[in-house]
Design an enzyme around this catalytic site. Sequence first.
Site: not given
Length: 395
Positions: A141-142, A145, A253, A290, A374, A376
């Site tokens: 939880g980081l 809203p 992560a 092609q 993680e 933008t």
Amino acid sequence: MSAGTLPSFDPHDPLGLDDLLDPEDLAVRDTMRQWAADRVLPHIADWYERGEVPGIRELARELGSLGALGMSLTGYGCAGASPIQYGLACLELEAADSGIRSLMSVQGSLSMYAIHRFGSEEQKERWLPRMAAGEVIGCFGLTEPDHGSDPAGMRTYAKRDGSDWVLSGRKMWITNGSVAGVAVVWARTDEGIRGFVVPTDAPGFSAPDIKHKWSLRASVTSELVLDEVRLPADAVLPEVTGLRGPLSCLSHARYGIIWGSMGAARSAFEAALEYAREREQFGRPIGGFQLTQAKLADMALELHKGVLLAHHLGRRLEAGRLRPEQVSFGKLNNVREAIEICRTARTILGANGISLEYPVMRHATNLESVLTYEGTVEMHQLVLGKALTGIDAFR
């Protein structure tokens, strides 16, 4: 070397990158690929369409039995795998679906990593063996809203009450939230930002699911609500204060995302390649035209350059030389290129590209979330911009 001794060209490994892998690496990759083929691919289109993953706790236990949860950590039932092996596992799971890779990544690279790196011995012994086995699912939880890219502005607050802590606030876009047995929650305190290990059955804790998603539909995404959640003094992670804690977890992560995004790209590329060989228009396979070959060539270039970049960063991590700016380099490049590969693959499949009978559109919509979480695009551009110029543009 004479021409006769050259290995044959492999369309699925045009650069011969498998030569960089040792037998243990290949065994990890093949194990994860087979598990995903058996347990995810037959069902993933239905899960995605329904927006739910039945039996997600069973999947977590199976991943635990494979050693995939917290696999890059050592001790406490963790596999102690190399960074390359962890990356390969991320790639294979995301080739099935980003949501399944997110289940593993949030468990191992965020919640378990935080406890492993910053927790007390008691916290490690209590949680990590069960999390490694998939018996307990974790969340992290980081994000809030009103505070995503700027976690320093978080409003979730923990105050002391005698020897206890009392947490209040909300977290948003939390993978695994409603199925988690433990949450690592970051909150402001009078001492600075601290991390807390929160059992999800604590009074005042709830995790309502977020509905109406059009991305990562085969993934549990929740809001965390902390309404005066009372925790004992030993719930706080003792070894870190400040944003260094959560940001180091995010960097770990992001490394997995560098690999994972190339799994989604590979799946889309291979679907387009197979389709181009079989789909006939104007009397021959469209792969013989092609323009289609140009698309396939450009997709292969970006896919395998991205995998090579992931390998390079993995070796740096193994040597203890991977910088956060280099993680931003990999995350920014590989996710952006993976999305472009999916979009190009969709054009080769034509109208069939939007069907869940093929993986392309599912990967493309999933990657729109991976592009944002993680960090933008803009945040990683600014990280690199600061590193290149020496000027901080964040403030």
